[in-house]
Design a protein around this motif. Structure first.
Motif, mmCIF file in Angstrom:
data_model
loop_
_atom_site.group_PDB
_atom_site.id
_atom_site.type_symbol
_atom_site.label_atom_id
_atom_site.label_comp_id
_atom_site.label_asym_id
_atom_site.label_seq_id
_atom_site.Cartn_x
_atom_site.Cartn_y
_atom_site.Cartn_z
ATOM 1 N N UNK A 131 0.481 -3.175 22.872
ATOM 2 C CA UNK A 131 0.459 -3.869 21.585
ATOM 3 C C UNK A 131 1.823 -4.441 21.207
ATOM 4 N N UNK A 132 2.889 -3.913 21.832
ATOM 5 C CA UNK A 132 4.226 -4.411 21.536
ATOM 6 C C UNK A 132 5.149 -4.098 22.702
ATOM 7 N N UNK A 133 6.069 -5.023 22.993
ATOM 8 C CA UNK A 133 7.015 -4.835 24.090
ATOM 9 C C UNK A 133 8.393 -5.307 23.649
ATOM 10 N N UNK A 134 9.405 -4.508 23.956
ATOM 11 C CA UNK A 134 10.792 -4.900 23.737
ATOM 12 C C UNK A 134 11.566 -4.723 25.040
ATOM 13 N N UNK A 135 12.333 -5.736 25.399
ATOM 14 C CA UNK A 135 13.111 -5.675 26.635
ATOM 15 C C UNK A 135 14.339 -4.797 26.442
#
Length: 286
Positions: free
Chosen positions: A71-75
């Motif tokens: 539902x959410x991704x941060x590098x």
């Protein structure tokens, strides 16, 4: 629908339907998991580019019936950007990812040590800290050690007699003395044995100072040792760009065949031929 967060490294992706992907991730807390990235193949996807192999990401996941959903991704670290820009680093990195997936066979089984080892290997490849082939071999040896298959280079793998010893046996688990030598042993150079020991223990000054022949012999032995314990070869390993992959076939022939002891110190075979044979065997079994 419950939510949870974890950080992980993307190992592999598979197409699902028209716009989705199944993404295999080695995470810090949950081990190796497979999750669904909905719509990530569309050009308008908000985080499709973050869910590519080599990416170190922070994930928010929603629990699903069979597979959880991203539902959410941060590098956290875009390792893929620099690794994919260099062919040698890319091929070695691909083999590292495949090895990590094979060594964490059970899904959702915590594998923190393998995760940290993989993170360090990708960071070394991305920053060019060491030769890509050395990073791969070090990852393989240490990964096998974490899995319980640590090779012995200082003492006999069978009777624990103090070394140094001249013979290496894949099936015995390392160097062996003349009294314990089984069929299929090889005689690596002392420089190759020193390099293998340095890669296993993380002695990078010794590893970086090694010559091309020692690296060739060490990489061949490492590939054969990995194949023996995985009971199959890595498909990506045949594409790894090295200075000279030439000993794995001689080691593997000795371990597969029932012939006499092999004690030729030279490395005269081709690892590509070995893995081509492995691929043919897998096709025949299928």
């Amino acid at each position: 629908m419950s939510l949870y967060r974890d950080e992980g490294i993307v190992l592999r992706t598979q197409k699902l339907g028209e716009a989705d992907r199944i993404i295999t991730v080695l995470t810090r807390a949950h081990g190796r998991i497979r999750v669904v990235g909905k719509g990530v193949r569309r050009t308008s996807s908000r985080f499709g580019a973050r869910l590519e192999p080599f990416m170190h990401v922070d994930l928010q996941l929603a629990t699903g019936r069979t597979l959880d959903v991203v539902t959410q991704v941060e590098t956290l670290d875009p390792f893929g950007r620099t690794i994919c820009a260099d062919y040698g680093s890319y091929t070695a990195g691909t083999a590292v990812l495949e090895t990590a997936e094979r060594l964490t066979a059970e899904e959702r089984e915590p594998a923190l040590q393998h995760y940290l080892l993989l993170l360090g290997a990708l960071r070394a490849l991305a920053h060019g800290e060491h030769d890509a082939g050395l990073v791969l071999d070090a990852f393989v040896l240490r990964g096998l050690s974490i899995a319980g298959f640590a090779p012995s280079f200082a003492e006999c793998a069978r009777c624990a007699a103090d070394g140094p010893h001249r013979l290496f046996s894949v099936q015995a688990g390392g160097m062996v003395c003349t009294a314990c030598r089984p069929p299929g042993t090889v005689v690596p150079s002392p420089e190759a044995v020193a390099l293998l020991s340095a890669l296993l223990t993380g002695d990078w000054p010794v590893a970086d100072a090694s010559d091309a022949r020692a690296r060739r012999d060490a990489s061949g032995i490492t590939a054969a040792f990995l194949q023996w314990h995985l009971e199959r070869g890595l498909r990506s390993l045949q594409f790894v760009e090295r200075r000279g992959d030439e000993q794995a076939e001689s080691v593997a022939r000795g371990t597969r065949g029932g012939g006499g002891v092999r004690e030729e110190p030279s490395a005269t075979s081709e690892v590509e031929r070995l893995y081509r044979e492995i691929g043919d065997a897998e096709v025949e079994q299928a």
